[in-house]
Design a protein around this motif. Structure first.
Motif, PDB file in Angstrom:
ATOM      1  N   ASP A  36       0.846  -1.192   0.000  1.00 14.39           N
ATOM      2  CA  ASP A  36       0.000   0.000   0.000  1.00 14.39           C
ATOM      3  C   ASP A  36       0.879   1.238   0.000  1.00 14.39           C
ATOM      4  OD1 ASP A  36      -2.536  -1.259   0.048  1.00 14.39           O
ATOM      5  OD2 ASP A  36      -2.315  -1.654   2.184  1.00 14.39           O
ATOM      6  N   ILE A  37       0.547   2.198  -0.889  1.00 13.24           N
ATOM      7  CA  ILE A  37       1.351   3.406  -1.054  1.00 13.24           C
ATOM      8  C   ILE A  37       0.446   4.621  -1.015  1.00 13.24           C
ATOM      9  CG2 ILE A  37       3.016   4.618  -2.515  1.00 13.24           C
ATOM     10  CD1 ILE A  37       3.515   1.949  -3.961  1.00 13.24           C
ATOM     11  N   GLU A  38       0.809   5.590  -0.193  1.00  7.65           N
ATOM     12  CA  GLU A  38       0.088   6.864  -0.207  1.00  7.65           C
ATOM     13  C   GLU A  38       1.093   7.998  -0.154  1.00  7.65           C
ATOM     14  OE1 GLU A  38      -0.911   7.983   4.375  1.00  7.65           O
ATOM     15  OE2 GLU A  38      -2.313   6.598   3.399  1.00  7.65           O
ATOM     16  N   ALA A  39       0.701   9.131  -0.689  1.00  7.65           N
ATOM     17  CA  ALA A  39       1.555  10.314  -0.704  1.00  7.65           C
ATOM     18  C   ALA A  39       0.843  11.459   0.003  1.00  7.65           C
ATOM     19  CB  ALA A  39       1.897  10.715  -2.140  1.00  7.65           C
ATOM     20  N   LYS A  40       1.621  12.288   0.670  1.00 10.44           N
ATOM     21  CA  LYS A  40       1.065  13.442   1.363  1.00 10.44           C
ATOM     22  C   LYS A  40       2.013  14.627   1.178  1.00 10.44           C
ATOM     23  CE  LYS A  40      -0.509  15.014   5.933  1.00 10.44           C
ATOM     24  NZ  LYS A  40      -0.660  14.622   7.362  1.00 10.44           N
ATOM     25  N   ALA A  41       1.450  15.757   0.802  1.00 14.45           N
ATOM     26  CA  ALA A  41       2.270  16.953   0.619  1.00 14.45           C
ATOM     27  C   ALA A  41       2.781  17.437   1.974  1.00 14.45           C
ATOM     28  CB  ALA A  41       1.458  18.057  -0.063  1.00 14.45           C
ATOM     29  N   MET A  42       4.090  17.659   2.065  1.00 14.91           N
ATOM     30  CA  MET A  42       4.672  18.208   3.291  1.00 14.91           C
ATOM     31  C   MET A  42       6.102  18.658   3.014  1.00 14.91           C
ATOM     32  SD  MET A  42       5.587  14.983   5.842  1.00 14.91           S
ATOM     33  CE  MET A  42       3.879  14.514   6.072  1.00 14.91           C
ATOM     34  N   THR A  43       6.641  19.478   3.909  1.00 13.37           N
ATOM     35  CA  THR A  43       8.024  19.921   3.770  1.00 13.37           C
ATOM     36  C   THR A  43       8.964  18.808   4.185  1.00 13.37           C
ATOM     37  OG1 THR A  43       8.189  20.782   6.014  1.00 13.37           O
ATOM     38  CG2 THR A  43       7.313  22.283   4.326  1.00 13.37           C
ATOM     39  N   GLU A  44      10.229  18.931   3.802  1.00 11.48           N
ATOM     40  CA  GLU A  44      11.212  17.920   4.193  1.00 11.48           C
ATOM     41  C   GLU A  44      11.432  17.942   5.699  1.00 11.48           C
ATOM     42  OE1 GLU A  44      15.507  16.110   2.726  1.00 11.48           O
ATOM     43  OE2 GLU A  44      14.878  18.098   2.037  1.00 11.48           O
ATOM     44  N   ASP A  45      11.375  19.115   6.300  1.00  6.47           N
ATOM     45  CA  ASP A  45      11.525  19.194   7.759  1.00  6.47           C
ATOM     46  C   ASP A  45      10.388  18.460   8.460  1.00  6.47           C
ATOM     47  OD1 ASP A  45      13.877  20.606   7.616  1.00  6.47           O
ATOM     48  OD2 ASP A  45      12.944  22.579   7.918  1.00  6.47           O
ATOM     49  N   ALA A  46       9.157  18.659   7.972  1.00  7.42           N
ATOM     50  CA  ALA A  46       8.011  17.978   8.560  1.00  7.42           C
ATOM     51  C   ALA A  46       8.138  16.462   8.384  1.00  7.42           C
ATOM     52  CB  ALA A  46       6.719  18.472   7.922  1.00  7.42           C
ATOM     53  N   TYR A  47       8.664  16.045   7.241  1.00  5.40           N
ATOM     54  CA  TYR A  47       8.884  14.618   6.985  1.00  5.40           C
ATOM     55  C   TYR A  47       9.864  14.029   7.995  1.00  5.40           C
ATOM     56  CZ  TYR A  47      11.449  10.720   4.860  1.00  5.40           C
ATOM     57  OH  TYR A  47      12.100   9.530   4.643  1.00  5.40           O
ATOM     58  N   ARG A  48      10.963  14.716   8.221  1.00  6.37           N
ATOM     59  CA  ARG A  48      11.960  14.200   9.156  1.00  6.37           C
ATOM     60  C   ARG A  48      11.411  14.172  10.584  1.00  6.37           C
ATOM     61  NH1 ARG A  48      16.378  13.242   6.468  1.00  6.37           N
ATOM     62  NH2 ARG A  48      16.863  14.390   4.545  1.00  6.37           N
ATOM     63  N   GLN A  49      10.587  15.142  10.910  1.00  4.30           N
ATOM     64  CA  GLN A  49       9.964  15.152  12.236  1.00  4.30           C
ATOM     65  C   GLN A  49       9.003  13.961  12.370  1.00  4.30           C
ATOM     66  OE1 GLN A  49       7.728  18.707  13.084  1.00  4.30           O
ATOM     67  NE2 GLN A  49       7.545  18.230  15.254  1.00  4.30           N
ATOM     68  N   GLU A  50       8.265  13.658  11.318  1.00  4.98           N
ATOM     69  CA  GLU A  50       7.344  12.528  11.358  1.00  4.98           C
ATOM     70  C   GLU A  50       8.095  11.214  11.553  1.00  4.98           C
ATOM     71  OE1 GLU A  50       3.575  11.890   8.776  1.00  4.98           O
ATOM     72  OE2 GLU A  50       5.133  10.744   7.754  1.00  4.98           O
ATOM     73  N   ILE A  51       9.221  11.043  10.865  1.00  6.59           N
ATOM     74  CA  ILE A  51      10.028   9.829  11.012  1.00  6.59           C
ATOM     75  C   ILE A  51      10.524   9.690  12.450  1.00  6.59           C
ATOM     76  CG2 ILE A  51      12.163   8.676  10.325  1.00  6.59           C
ATOM     77  CD1 ILE A  51       9.996   8.569   8.227  1.00  6.59           C
ATOM     78  N   ALA A  52      11.018  10.789  13.001  1.00 10.71           N
ATOM     79  CA  ALA A  52      11.534  10.756  14.373  1.00 10.71           C
ATOM     80  C   ALA A  52      10.432  10.392  15.362  1.00 10.71           C
ATOM     81  CB  ALA A  52      12.150  12.108  14.734  1.00 10.71           C
ATOM     82  N   GLN A  53       9.250  10.958  15.169  1.00 11.32           N
ATOM     83  CA  GLN A  53       8.128  10.664  16.060  1.00 11.32           C
ATOM     84  C   GLN A  53       7.692   9.206  15.928  1.00 11.32           C
ATOM     85  OE1 GLN A  53       5.297  13.636  14.849  1.00 11.32           O
ATOM     86  NE2 GLN A  53       6.092  15.174  16.293  1.00 11.32           N
ATOM     87  N   ARG A  54       7.691   8.695  14.696  1.00  7.38           N
ATOM     88  CA  ARG A  54       7.297   7.306  14.485  1.00  7.38           C
ATOM     89  C   ARG A  54       8.286   6.352  15.151  1.00  7.38           C
ATOM     90  NH1 ARG A  54       3.477   3.773  14.512  1.00  7.38           N
ATOM     91  NH2 ARG A  54       3.558   2.167  12.885  1.00  7.38           N
ATOM     92  N   GLU A  55       9.564   6.659  15.041  1.00  7.04           N
ATOM     93  CA  GLU A  55      10.579   5.803  15.647  1.00  7.04           C
ATOM     94  C   GLU A  55      10.462   5.826  17.171  1.00  7.04           C
ATOM     95  OE1 GLU A  55      15.162   4.484  14.895  1.00  7.04           O
ATOM     96  OE2 GLU A  55      14.506   6.432  14.152  1.00  7.04           O
ATOM     97  N   THR A  56      10.159   6.990  17.724  1.00  3.59           N
ATOM     98  CA  THR A  56       9.982   7.100  19.175  1.00  3.59           C
ATOM     99  C   THR A  56       8.822   6.235  19.639  1.00  3.59           C
ATOM    100  OG1 THR A  56      10.897   9.334  19.236  1.00  3.59           O
ATOM    101  CG2 THR A  56       9.456   8.687  21.055  1.00  3.59           C
ATOM    102  N   VAL A  57       7.715   6.268  18.889  1.00  2.00           N
ATOM    103  CA  VAL A  57       6.541   5.467  19.242  1.00  2.00           C
ATOM    104  C   VAL A  57       6.879   3.979  19.209  1.00  2.00           C
ATOM    105  CG1 VAL A  57       4.250   4.740  18.457  1.00  2.00           C
ATOM    106  CG2 VAL A  57       4.837   7.173  18.525  1.00  2.00           C
ATOM    107  N   LEU A  58       7.540   3.536  18.143  1.00  5.63           N
ATOM    108  CA  LEU A  58       7.854   2.114  18.016  1.00  5.63           C
ATOM    109  C   LEU A  58       8.831   1.654  19.090  1.00  5.63           C
ATOM    110  CD1 LEU A  58       8.094   1.802  14.124  1.00  5.63           C
ATOM    111  CD2 LEU A  58       6.246   1.017  15.614  1.00  5.63           C
ATOM    112  N   LYS A  59       9.783   2.496  19.434  1.00  5.84           N
ATOM    113  CA  LYS A  59      10.732   2.126  20.486  1.00  5.84           C
ATOM    114  C   LYS A  59      10.069   2.137  21.856  1.00  5.84           C
ATOM    115  CE  LYS A  59      15.062   3.414  18.224  1.00  5.84           C
ATOM    116  NZ  LYS A  59      16.241   4.325  18.234  1.00  5.84           N
ATOM    117  N   THR A  60       9.093   2.989  22.053  1.00  9.50           N
ATOM    118  CA  THR A  60       8.365   3.032  23.320  1.00  9.50           C
ATOM    119  C   THR A  60       7.534   1.771  23.503  1.00  9.50           C
ATOM    120  OG1 THR A  60       8.249   5.449  23.233  1.00  9.50           O
ATOM    121  CG2 THR A  60       6.709   4.328  24.694  1.00  9.50           C
ATOM    122  N   VAL A  61       6.912   1.310  22.417  1.00  8.97           N
ATOM    123  CA  VAL A  61       6.146   0.067  22.482  1.00  8.97           C
ATOM    124  C   VAL A  61       7.044  -1.082  22.905  1.00  8.97           C
ATOM    125  CG1 VAL A  61       4.851  -1.627  21.138  1.00  8.97           C
ATOM    126  CG2 VAL A  61       4.460   0.812  20.768  1.00  8.97           C
TER     127      VAL A  61
END
Length: 337
Positions: A36-61
């Protein structure tokens, strides 16, 4: 109505082109090879912030979950990419794996996701059922598939129409030849008439042996139309630009008991394949709208049935294959009865 049909803008869905009213909001996704592939318009800074937040969530689990939970994380293949491999909820089999891939390109963030399995870590290969599997760990192959897609995907503004072979979806483009595992769904909602929407589905997989008109005349369909107090407006075959299609238009009750129109057009119902993808175009009016989280019934749509037909004819008659989409001169298999 003239305002809606006077300024149609070309949009690309799958390997087809459709013309939609100017200002229509576009959304959608693709499924390629089961990913499954989806695209969302966002800045590169916002993208990097999203990755960091996702990694934090997965490591917290992982702190409260039987370890390991997060099996892998890091850059994937190509610039501005990242991936995760993890288990999910407590009810999942220990073999269940989810692979997520991320990429930022040309103003768009791509999110790829696929579910797969690994019966080797932990070792379950002595299980009689697992012994029957030729491949007992699909993670390496599926990870490579995700990486290949990440490497090729390109961000694409919705008004940009590619000229090379490949698949379009909202916000993205995947260059390459047509295969039998490419599905795209695109939606369009009119800003000026929020109860009016179009959905385009494009699929290279076989759709079976039933055409739209055969489905429309099926006894179960006729019973459903009766329950909807529906009135068939018209149905039949339609000749488009190099394509033979079937259409079915009716008006009737919608969810929420409001009334509205449902118009459908299909191409290649029984001949779908990589070189002749199935296409379904549906237009809906009326019914109900979701406003501030609540559904509001519309006694009637913002368009009269006559106005809806005029819009439908302006849009549906412009469906066509995108030039260059297949890398050769397209020859449609028109025998779709």
């Amino acid at each position: 109505m003239t305002e809606l049909t006077a300024n149609l803008k070309t949009r690309c869905v799958g390997r087809y082109l459709v013309d939609m009213p100017e200002g229509a909001t576009e959304y959608g996704y693709a499924r390629i090879g089961g990913v499954d592939i989806e695209a969302k318009a966002m800045t590169e800074d916002a993208y990097r912030q999203e990755i960091a937040q996702r990694e934090t969530v997965l490591k917290t689990v992982e702190i409260t979950y039987p370890r390991p939970f997060l099996y892998a994380a890091g850059p994937a293949r190509g610039r501005s990419t990242y991936y995760f491999i993890y288990r999910d909820t407590l009810i999942d089999s220990p073999a269940t794996r989810y692979i997520e891939g991320y990429k930022w390109d040309r103003g768009y963030r791509f999110l790829l996701k696929i579910e797969t399995y690994d019966y080797v870590h932990p070792d379950q290969t002595d299980d009689p059922i697992v012994k029957q599997f030729d491949v007992k760990n699909e993670v390496p192959a599926k990870t490579n598939l995700v990486f290949d897609l990440l490497e090729k995907l390109r961000g694409r503004p919705n008004e940009e129409i590619p000229t090379e072979p490949g698949v379009c979806f909202a916000g993205g483009f995947l260059p390459g030849k047509a295969t039998d595992d490419q599905y795209v769904r695109g939606g369009f909602t009119l800003t000026s008439n929020p109860d009016v929407s179009f959905v385009v589905s494009v699929d290279t997989a076989s759709q079976g042996g039933i055409t739209l008109l055969q489905h429309a005349d099926d006894s179960q369909t006729l019973d459903a139309l009766k329950a909807m107090d529906a009135k068939v407006i018209r149905k039949g075959t339609v000749e488009l630009s190099g394509l033979r299609a079937e259409e079915w238009l009716f008006e009737g009750l919608k969810p929420g008991d409001g009334r509205g129109d449902t118009f459908t057009l299909s191409v290649n119902d029984t001949t779908s394949g990589p070189s002749s993808p199935y296409l379904s175009l549906e237009m809906d009016t009326g019914g109900q709208l979701k406003i501030q989280g609540k559904f509001v019934k519309l006694d009637k749509g913002s368009l009269t049935t006559r106005e809806a037909i005029a819009l439908w004819d302006a849009v549906s008659r412009k469906v066509r294959v995108r030039p260059g989409a297949f890398g050769y001169r397209f020859s449609n298999n028109i025998s779709n009865r």
